[in-house]
Scaffold this motif. Structure first.
Motif, PDB file in Angstrom:
ATOM      1  N   ASP A  56       1.163  -1.296   0.016  1.00 36.32           N
ATOM      2  CA  ASP A  56      -0.238   0.501  -0.079  1.00 36.32           C
ATOM      3  C   ASP A  56       0.533   1.136   0.458  1.00 36.32           C
ATOM      4  O   ASP A  56       1.798   1.081  -0.249  1.00 36.32           O
ATOM      5  N   ASP A  57       0.405   2.897   0.262  1.00 32.96           N
ATOM      6  CA  ASP A  57       0.774   3.660  -0.364  1.00 32.96           C
ATOM      7  C   ASP A  57       2.237   3.480   1.454  1.00 32.96           C
ATOM      8  O   ASP A  57       2.964   3.997   1.382  1.00 32.96           O
ATOM      9  N   GLN A  58       1.807   3.070   2.814  1.00 34.63           N
ATOM     10  CA  GLN A  58       2.844   3.296   3.496  1.00 34.63           C
ATOM     11  C   GLN A  58       4.101   2.329   2.998  1.00 34.63           C
ATOM     12  O   GLN A  58       4.802   2.778   2.983  1.00 34.63           O
ATOM     13  N   ALA A  59       4.080   1.262   2.822  1.00 36.55           N
ATOM     14  CA  ALA A  59       5.061   0.144   2.068  1.00 36.55           C
ATOM     15  C   ALA A  59       5.624   0.849   0.933  1.00 36.55           C
ATOM     16  O   ALA A  59       6.961   0.356   1.464  1.00 36.55           O
ATOM     17  N   ALA A  60       4.615   1.626   0.282  1.00 41.99           N
ATOM     18  CA  ALA A  60       5.765   2.292  -0.613  1.00 41.99           C
ATOM     19  C   ALA A  60       6.389   2.972  -0.701  1.00 41.99           C
ATOM     20  O   ALA A  60       7.426   3.269  -1.187  1.00 41.99           O
ATOM     21  N   GLU A  61       6.142   3.701   0.402  1.00 43.06           N
ATOM     22  CA  GLU A  61       6.967   5.190   0.763  1.00 43.06           C
ATOM     23  C   GLU A  61       8.287   4.049   1.550  1.00 43.06           C
ATOM     24  O   GLU A  61       9.416   5.098   1.388  1.00 43.06           O
ATOM     25  N   GLU A  62       8.116   3.420   2.652  1.00 39.46           N
ATOM     26  CA  GLU A  62       8.843   2.275   3.030  1.00 39.46           C
ATOM     27  C   GLU A  62      10.529   2.163   1.927  1.00 39.46           C
ATOM     28  O   GLU A  62      11.417   2.262   1.697  1.00 39.46           O
ATOM     29  N   LEU A  63       9.821   1.177   0.963  1.00 37.37           N
ATOM     30  CA  LEU A  63      10.286   0.897  -0.509  1.00 37.37           C
ATOM     31  C   LEU A  63      11.211   2.127  -0.919  1.00 37.37           C
ATOM     32  O   LEU A  63      11.988   2.086  -1.277  1.00 37.37           O
ATOM     33  N   ALA A  64      10.410   3.285  -0.915  1.00 39.68           N
ATOM     34  CA  ALA A  64      11.013   4.950  -1.832  1.00 39.68           C
ATOM     35  C   ALA A  64      12.757   4.792  -1.465  1.00 39.68           C
ATOM     36  O   ALA A  64      13.191   5.204  -1.315  1.00 39.68           O
ATOM     37  N   ARG A  65      11.976   4.755   0.316  1.00 40.58           N
ATOM     38  CA  ARG A  65      13.385   5.208   1.058  1.00 40.58           C
ATOM     39  C   ARG A  65      14.437   4.432   0.893  1.00 40.58           C
ATOM     40  O   ARG A  65      15.804   4.772   0.688  1.00 40.58           O
ATOM     41  N   ALA A  66      14.577   3.463   0.553  1.00 41.05           N
ATOM     42  CA  ALA A  66      15.486   2.167   0.386  1.00 41.05           C
ATOM     43  C   ALA A  66      16.060   2.041  -0.414  1.00 41.05           C
ATOM     44  O   ALA A  66      16.757   2.222  -0.874  1.00 41.05           O
ATOM     45  N   LEU A  67      15.453   2.700  -2.092  1.00 44.30           N
ATOM     46  CA  LEU A  67      15.489   2.928  -3.570  1.00 44.30           C
ATOM     47  C   LEU A  67      16.250   4.258  -3.326  1.00 44.30           C
ATOM     48  O   LEU A  67      16.544   3.954  -4.288  1.00 44.30           O
ATOM     49  N   ALA A  68      16.200   5.088  -2.654  1.00 45.67           N
ATOM     50  CA  ALA A  68      16.755   5.896  -2.424  1.00 45.67           C
ATOM     51  C   ALA A  68      18.516   5.775  -2.882  1.00 45.67           C
ATOM     52  O   ALA A  68      19.616   6.707  -2.872  1.00 45.67           O
ATOM     53  N   GLN A  69      18.829   4.812  -1.625  1.00 47.74           N
ATOM     54  CA  GLN A  69      20.007   4.095  -2.029  1.00 47.74           C
ATOM     55  C   GLN A  69      20.774   2.857  -1.932  1.00 47.74           C
ATOM     56  O   GLN A  69      21.928   2.620  -2.581  1.00 47.74           O
ATOM     57  N   ASN A  70      19.590   2.792  -3.784  1.00 41.10           N
ATOM     58  CA  ASN A  70      20.239   1.355  -4.501  1.00 41.10           C
ATOM     59  C   ASN A  70      20.817   2.574  -5.245  1.00 41.10           C
ATOM     60  O   ASN A  70      20.280   3.039  -6.133  1.00 41.10           O
ATOM     61  N   SER A  71      21.974   0.942  -5.896  1.00 40.19           N
ATOM     62  CA  SER A  71      22.042   2.243  -7.415  1.00 40.19           C
ATOM     63  C   SER A  71      21.935   0.764  -8.294  1.00 40.19           C
ATOM     64  O   SER A  71      22.702   0.388  -9.383  1.00 40.19           O
ATOM     65  N   HIS A  72      21.555  -1.461  -7.763  1.00 41.84           N
ATOM     66  CA  HIS A  72      21.900  -1.434  -9.099  1.00 41.84           C
ATOM     67  C   HIS A  72      20.778  -2.153  -9.048  1.00 41.84           C
ATOM     68  O   HIS A  72      20.892  -3.295 -10.521  1.00 41.84           O
ATOM     69  N   LEU A  73      19.361  -1.866  -8.946  1.00 41.57           N
ATOM     70  CA  LEU A  73      18.656  -2.385  -9.594  1.00 41.57           C
ATOM     71  C   LEU A  73      17.761  -2.065 -10.670  1.00 41.57           C
ATOM     72  O   LEU A  73      18.415  -1.084 -11.121  1.00 41.57           O
TER      73      LEU A  73
END
Length: 428
Positions: A56-73
């Protein structure tokens, strides 16, 4: 990382760690293992599959914070979740400066027109993203228009999925303007089931007379009719870029099918592969009488379209109140009886089935629009806190029996999915 089903993007190196695969279909937050894998920026994690994972939106926001630190996906599959405009906004912000993600699959969520606007803004800032899947949810003409504007101004996007997004004629017109723009580099466009009609076909055909980039176009189930088909036949005389076109289930008669095939047969390269299933009753006959018929053309009824996707979805729902929904449910129940009474008459049965599917699509789009509000009180008011109205709708879906041409119409499946989403929220 593999989850519940693969999306349309090509899988590269899924992470073989079973403990990181999400186990619950209705989780409120992401599995910590998923977040840890992203935040650690693991080189082997290039595909992340979270389809049907209750995001949901809450989980997507958690995912977004993690994506900000990722450079391989490179590919993120999030189809069949409950991500609304707030979750999309967070994801778009996280991906604004991303230089590795090429595929984002948000099909069958709750993106809406505001979420589409956030994604349009992302496209103007991110030139790495090449594939965006947004089908099977309401975006409306405004949402699709925002995306079209971004395409026209230039983006890295090559493939865009907008099947069943209720863009209608206005959305088709906006996309046509984008396709005329020299900055638009799109090569695949899926617009199945958007009820653009013959006027929408006119706008797109006019754009494609100038466009030299688009190679695949899906217009299945858009009520193009003979007029729309003939306009496309005229366009295909000179367009050398298109290689696959789906015009299935568009109420195209035998005469228009003959004209279309005749145009293709006159081209030295036999033109693009054209899908024509679900049109004229004797389309196979019309095809066999054309001596220079392209090998890729198909005219018989049945499965096997060149493109998957829903058919014939109207631009917007009308029933957004309890009384309005009761009226639509009554029309659906009467429509079921009319279909039964129309057996034996091809013309009458065809109209009865089209009318019935139209009522199902109104009910489905009503559910999607109310879900978009994320207001449980409104859901209970419109659908009944005891799921009474969804129960009536599910009963009608279970009772429907259509002819071969319409039996696989995706409005039935997407209506059922919308009912399940409503019931999940009301019972949650």
């Amino acid at each position: 990382l593999e989850g519940h089903g693969a999306g349309p993007c090509a899988t590269r190196k899924p992470l073989a760690n079973a403990s990181l695969v999400p186990q619950a279909a209705a989780m409120a937050t992401l599995d910590p293992g998923v977040l840890a894998a992203l935040q650690s920026n693991r080189r082997t994690l290039t595909d992340l599959h979270l389809a049907n994972a209750g995001v949901d939106d809450q989980a997507a926001e958690e995912l977004a914070r993690a994506l900000a630190q990722n450079s391989h996906l490179t590919a993120l599959h999030l189809r069949r979740n409950r991500i609304g405009e707030h979750g999309v906004k967070a994801l778009a912000a996280a991906l604004a400066k991303n230089t590795t993600l090429t595929c984002l699959d948000l099909e069958n969520n709750l993106v809406g027109d505001v979420g589409a606007e956030h994604l349009a803004s992302l496209l103007e800032r991110n030139r790495t993203l090449t594939q965006l899947e947004l089908g099977n949810q309401w975006l409306g003409s405004r949402g699709v228009g925002c995306l079209a504007d971004a395409l026209g101004r230039g983006s890295g996007l090559r493939a865009l999925g907008l099947a069943g997004t209720s863009c209608g004629l206005q959305g088709a017109r906006a996309l046509a303007v984008a396709l005329k723009a020299p900055a638009c580099r799109l090569t695949r466009l899926d617009l199945a089931g958007n009820a653009i009609g013959a006027p929408g076909a006119e706008h797109l055909a006019a754009a494609l007379e100038r466009n030299t980039a688009l190679t695949e176009l899906n217009l299945r189930g858009n009520r193009l009719g003979d007029v729309g088909a003939l306009r496309f036949a005229s366009m295909l005389r000179g367009n050398a870029a298109l290689r696959r076109v789906d015009l299935g289930s568009n109420d195209i008669g035998d005469s228009a099918v003959d004209s279309l095939l005749g145009v293709l047969g006159q081209r030295p390269d036999n033109g693009p592969d054209v899908e024509l299933r679900g049109n004229g009753v004797s389309a196979t006959g019309a095809r066999s009488e054309t001596p220079a018929q392209p090998a890729g053309v198909s005219g018989s009824n049945g499965a096997g379209s060149a493109f998957p996707g829903p058919v014939a979805e109207p631009p917007q729902a009308r029933a957004v109140t309890a009384a309005g929904l009761d009226e639509v449910l009554g029309q659906i129940e009467a429509g079921l009886k009319f279909v039964d009474c129309s057996q034996g008459s091809v013309v009458r049965l065809r109209k009865a089935e089209i009318d019935l599917l139209g009522f199902f699509e109104v009910a489905r789009d009503s559910a999607r629009q109310v879900l978009q509000r994320c207001d449980r009180h409104l859901l209970a008011e419109v659908f009944g806190g005891d799921c009474m109205r969804t129960g009536r709708l599910r009963a009608a879906l279970g009772a429907v029996s259509l002819s071969e041409m319409n039996a696989k119409d995706q409005r039935l499946a997407t209506c059922d999915s919308a009912c399940l989403a409503v019931e999940d929220l009301l019972k949650g």
